[in-house]
Design a protein around this motif. Structure first.
Motif, mmCIF file in Angstrom:
data_model
loop_
_atom_site.group_PDB
_atom_site.id
_atom_site.type_symbol
_atom_site.label_atom_id
_atom_site.label_comp_id
_atom_site.label_asym_id
_atom_site.label_seq_id
_atom_site.Cartn_x
_atom_site.Cartn_y
_atom_site.Cartn_z
ATOM 1 N N SER A 9 -3.625 29.306 -5.606
ATOM 2 C CA SER A 9 -2.789 28.981 -4.445
ATOM 3 C C SER A 9 -1.301 29.042 -4.773
ATOM 4 O O SER A 9 -0.476 29.214 -3.888
ATOM 5 C CB SER A 9 -3.141 27.578 -3.933
ATOM 6 O OG SER A 9 -2.965 26.627 -4.980
ATOM 7 N N PHE A 10 -0.962 28.894 -6.079
ATOM 8 C CA PHE A 10 0.444 28.910 -6.439
ATOM 9 C C PHE A 10 1.007 30.328 -6.504
ATOM 10 O O PHE A 10 2.202 30.526 -6.693
ATOM 11 C CB PHE A 10 0.651 28.232 -7.811
ATOM 12 C CG PHE A 10 -0.137 28.872 -8.924
ATOM 13 C CD1 PHE A 10 0.344 30.005 -9.575
ATOM 14 C CD2 PHE A 10 -1.354 28.340 -9.317
ATOM 15 C CE1 PHE A 10 -0.381 30.577 -10.599
ATOM 16 C CE2 PHE A 10 -2.078 28.917 -10.339
ATOM 17 C CZ PHE A 10 -1.592 30.041 -10.987
ATOM 18 N N ARG A 11 0.147 31.347 -6.358
ATOM 19 C CA ARG A 11 0.586 32.740 -6.477
ATOM 20 C C ARG A 11 0.726 33.351 -5.090
ATOM 21 O O ARG A 11 -0.172 33.238 -4.257
ATOM 22 C CB ARG A 11 -0.415 33.527 -7.306
ATOM 23 C CG ARG A 11 0.043 34.938 -7.642
ATOM 24 C CD ARG A 11 -0.976 35.653 -8.504
ATOM 25 N NE ARG A 11 -1.101 35.021 -9.821
ATOM 26 C CZ ARG A 11 -2.214 34.434 -10.239
ATOM 27 N NH1 ARG A 11 -3.280 34.375 -9.452
ATOM 28 N NH2 ARG A 11 -2.271 33.880 -11.432
ATOM 29 N N LYS A 12 1.850 33.981 -4.840
ATOM 30 C CA LYS A 12 2.096 34.610 -3.548
ATOM 31 C C LYS A 12 1.346 35.940 -3.475
ATOM 32 O O LYS A 12 1.534 36.820 -4.311
ATOM 33 C CB LYS A 12 3.598 34.832 -3.347
ATOM 34 C CG LYS A 12 3.950 35.391 -1.980
ATOM 35 C CD LYS A 12 5.455 35.553 -1.842
ATOM 36 C CE LYS A 12 5.808 36.136 -0.482
ATOM 37 N NZ LYS A 12 7.281 36.309 -0.332
ATOM 38 N N LEU A 13 0.513 36.071 -2.443
ATOM 39 C CA LEU A 13 -0.299 37.275 -2.303
ATOM 40 C C LEU A 13 0.534 38.428 -1.748
ATOM 41 O O LEU A 13 1.466 38.233 -0.963
ATOM 42 C CB LEU A 13 -1.476 37.007 -1.373
ATOM 43 C CG LEU A 13 -2.610 36.160 -1.940
ATOM 44 C CD1 LEU A 13 -3.659 35.918 -0.865
ATOM 45 C CD2 LEU A 13 -3.246 36.839 -3.139
ATOM 46 N N THR A 14 0.165 39.645 -2.161
ATOM 47 C CA THR A 14 0.755 40.873 -1.632
ATOM 48 C C THR A 14 -0.382 41.808 -1.229
ATOM 49 O O THR A 14 -1.516 41.654 -1.694
ATOM 50 C CB THR A 14 1.642 41.553 -2.685
ATOM 51 O OG1 THR A 14 0.828 41.952 -3.798
ATOM 52 C CG2 THR A 14 2.756 40.631 -3.154
ATOM 53 N N ARG A 98 5.689 38.713 -14.973
ATOM 54 C CA ARG A 98 6.078 39.847 -14.126
ATOM 55 C C ARG A 98 5.275 41.096 -14.463
ATOM 56 O O ARG A 98 4.859 41.846 -13.573
ATOM 57 C CB ARG A 98 7.578 40.126 -14.289
ATOM 58 C CG ARG A 98 8.475 39.138 -13.566
ATOM 59 C CD ARG A 98 9.885 39.678 -13.430
ATOM 60 N NE ARG A 98 10.495 39.926 -14.730
ATOM 61 C CZ ARG A 98 11.275 39.051 -15.368
ATOM 62 N NH1 ARG A 98 11.522 37.868 -14.817
ATOM 63 N NH2 ARG A 98 11.797 39.344 -16.537
ATOM 64 N N LYS A 101 1.737 40.832 -13.068
ATOM 65 C CA LYS A 101 1.735 41.078 -11.632
ATOM 66 C C LYS A 101 1.837 42.574 -11.334
ATOM 67 O O LYS A 101 1.171 43.094 -10.427
ATOM 68 C CB LYS A 101 2.894 40.328 -10.990
ATOM 69 C CG LYS A 101 2.975 40.513 -9.477
ATOM 70 C CD LYS A 101 4.166 39.765 -8.890
ATOM 71 C CE LYS A 101 4.262 40.000 -7.382
ATOM 72 N NZ LYS A 101 5.454 39.309 -6.800
ATOM 73 N N GLU A 105 -0.813 44.827 -9.178
ATOM 74 C CA GLU A 105 -0.402 45.586 -8.011
ATOM 75 C C GLU A 105 -0.576 47.087 -8.199
ATOM 76 O O GLU A 105 -0.660 47.828 -7.224
ATOM 77 C CB GLU A 105 1.062 45.263 -7.679
ATOM 78 C CG GLU A 105 1.258 43.837 -7.188
ATOM 79 C CD GLU A 105 2.701 43.539 -6.825
ATOM 80 O OE1 GLU A 105 3.587 44.281 -7.323
ATOM 81 O OE2 GLU A 105 2.938 42.592 -6.068
#
Length: 425
Positions: A9-14, A98, A101, A105
Motif C-alpha cells: 500500500s505504501f507504493r504508488k501504482l503505475t 528507483r 521500480k 515498469e
C-alpha cells in the motif's frame, strides 16, 4: 504455494506496474530456462532503457534465482533487501529503490509483497541435491520476463540490427565526406566549379537528422559530385573536338602525300623544307622577316614531360585494402585492429615501426620519400613477415629501407609478397 501477488500500500501504482502484475498472473506459462531468459534480458536491456546501476542490479537478481524455479510449475522468485543490494552495487538505498521500480515498469519482473513488507523465501525439504520447491515466497517475481522471452529476444535482435545499421551509416558518411573532400581538391586543381556541391555538403553535414538518413543524403550528394565532374569533362571533350575540327593555319598544312609512310623519305622532306625556309629567311629584309615570323608563329602545343620517378599510385598498383586485410593476419591480431580502409593502416605506423625496431626518424624519411600510403604498406608487409617467421629477416629495419629504395626506382613488386602472405595465411 501462496499465490498472492499484491503490491504494498505504501507504493504508488503505475500502469506499467499493473501490466507487470498481469504477466505474473498469466496461466499459459511459457516453457523456457533461466539461461535463455538471462541471455534475452541482457541483449534487450539497452532497448528497454536498462543500463548502469539498473543493469547491475538486474544481473544480481537473475543470478540469485534458482534454475529449477524457472520451470512452468514454479515461480522464479528472489528475495533480497534493499540494504543488501545497496551494499552489492555501492549505491544508496534510494538509488536501489528507483532502479527496482524501473525494472518492474520495464516488464522484466513484478513486485511480490508480503503483508509485512518483508522479503523472504520458504522452501520444502532438500531432496537429491536440489533445493525444494518454494512454499512461500515474497520479493521479486521474474515471471513477466519468462512470459516475454520471445519478445525480449526480438527486441535484442532488433536493437543489434539498428546498432549495426547506424554503425555502417556512420562509416558511410565519413567515407563519402573524405571522397568529396578529395574531389574538391581535384576540382580546385583542375579549375572546375565545385562550390554548389560543397555548399550542399556543409548544410547536410551540420543538419540535425538520424545518421541513417544522413548517409542516404550524403550518398545523393556524392552522386551529384560525380555528375558535376562528368558534365564538365563532357564539356571539355566537346570543346576539344570543335577546336580539332577547325581548319588549321596555312603554315601547318603539309603537302606531303598521305600515303608516303617511308620514315627516311619523310625525314628528307622535313630537312629540305627546313633548309628552304632558312635560305629564304636569309635573303629577306630582316625587319620584314621578323614581322612575317611573328604572324606565321605556330600555335603552342602542350608537351607532357615524362615523370622523373613513379607516382604513389603507380607504386601501389595492384594493392588494395582488401588484399592487405587478407594477407596481414598476424599483424592485425597483434595490433588488435582490422584493416578496413587505408586510414586503419596509416594510423598504426608508429606501432608497426616499434615491432620491427625502426626509428621514428627512419619512418618519417620513408614517408617523405615514397609517400604515407606506400611507406605504410611496405612497413605493414615487413612487420607481417617478421611476426610470422622472426628468423626469416635478420634486420627488418634494413629490409624496410631496401624496399623503399626499390619502390623509388619502380622495381618493388609488393603485391607479389602480399599474395604470397595471403596464400600462406
Amino acid at each position: 504455494m501462496q499465490n498472492s501477488t499484491g503490491v504494498a500500500s505504501f507504493r504508488k501504482l503505475t500502469p506499467a506496474m499493473m501490466r507487470a502484475q498481469q504477466l505474473a498472473l498469466a496461466n499459459d506459462i511459457v516453457e523456457t530456462s533461466k539461461g535463455e531468459v538471462a541471455m534475452a534480458l541482457k541483449k534487450a536491456a539497452p532497448a528497454l532503457g536498462i543500463d548502469g546501476t539498473c543493469y547491475h542490479i538486474l544481473d544480481i537478481l537473475i543470478g540469485l534465482t534458482v534454475a529449477d524455479d524457472w520451470r512452468p510449475n514454479r515461480k522464479p522468485i528472489v528475495a533480497i533487501s534493499n540494504e543488501k543490494l545497496a551494499e552489492y552495487v555501492c549505491r544508496s538505498k534510494r538509488t536501489v529503490m528507483r532502479c527496482l521500480k524501473r525494472l518492474v515498469e520495464a516488464g522484466v519482473m513484478a513486485y511480490r509483497d508480503s503483508p509485512t513488507g518483508r522479503r523472504y523465501v520458504h522452501r520444502g525439504e532438500f531432496h537429491k541435491g536440489k533445493l525444494g520447491e518454494i512454499e512461500r515466497g515474497f520479493g521479486f517475481d521474474f515471471s513477466p520476463a519468462r512470459q516475454r522471452v520471445a519478445e525480449l529476444k526480438e527486441l535484442g535482435e532488433a536493437f543489434a540490427r539498428r546498432l549495426k545499421q547506424e554503425k555502417d551509416a556512420r562509416r558511410t558518411v565519413n567515407r563519402l565526406l573524405r571522397s568529396i573532400e578529395d574531389m574538391a581538391v581535384l576540382a580546385a586543381n583542375e579549375g572546375l566549379d565545385f562550390s554548389e556541391v560543397l555548399h550542399a555538403v556543409n548544410q547536410a553535414k551540420d543538419a540535425p537528422m538520424p545518421i541513417v538518413q544522413k548517409a542516404d543524403v550524403m550518398q545523393g550528394l556524392y552522386e551529384m559530385a560525380l555528375g558535376a565532374f562528368a558534365a564538365q569533362e563532357a564539356e571539355c571533350d566537346a570543346n576539344a573536338c570543335s577546336s580539332f575540327e577547325e581548319t588549321p593555319p596555312a603554315g601547318d598544312i603539309c603537302d606531303t602525300p598521305y600515303n608516303n609512310t617511308n620514315p627516311q623519305s619523310l625525314e628528307n622532306i622535313s630537312m629540305k623544307r627546313r633548309s628552304a625556309h632558312a635560305d629564304q629567311s636569309n635573303h629577306e629584309d630582316p625587319d620584314k622577316a621578323g614581322i612575317k615570323r611573328a604572324f606565321e608563329k605556330a600555335p603552342s602545343r602542350k608537351v607532357w614531360a615524362k615523370p622523373s620517378e613513379p607516382s604513389q599510385e603507380d607504386k601501389l598498383q595492384n594493392i588494395s585494402v582488401g588484399l592487405l586485410k587478407t594477407a596481414l593476419t598476424e599483424l592485425q591480431v597483434t595490433l588488435g585492429v582490422e584493416f578496413n580502409r587505408w586510414q586503419d593502416v596509416t594510423a598504426h605506423t608508429t606501432e608497426m615501426a616499434l615491432l620491427i625496431g625502426l626509428s621514428q626518424a627512419g619512418l618519417a624519411e620513408a614517408e617523405k620519400r615514397a609517400g604515407g600510403y606506400v611507406a605504410a604498406a611496405v612497413l605493414a608487409t615487413t612487420a607481417e613477415k617478421a611476426l610470422r617467421d622472426p628468423e626469416l629477416i635478420s634486420s627488418p629495419g634494413g629490409y624496410f629501407r631496401a624496399c623503399i629504395d626499390r619502390a623509388m626506382d619502380g622495381e618493388l613488386a609488393l603485391h607479389k609478397s602480399l599474395f604470397g602472405l595471403a596464400n600462406g595465411a
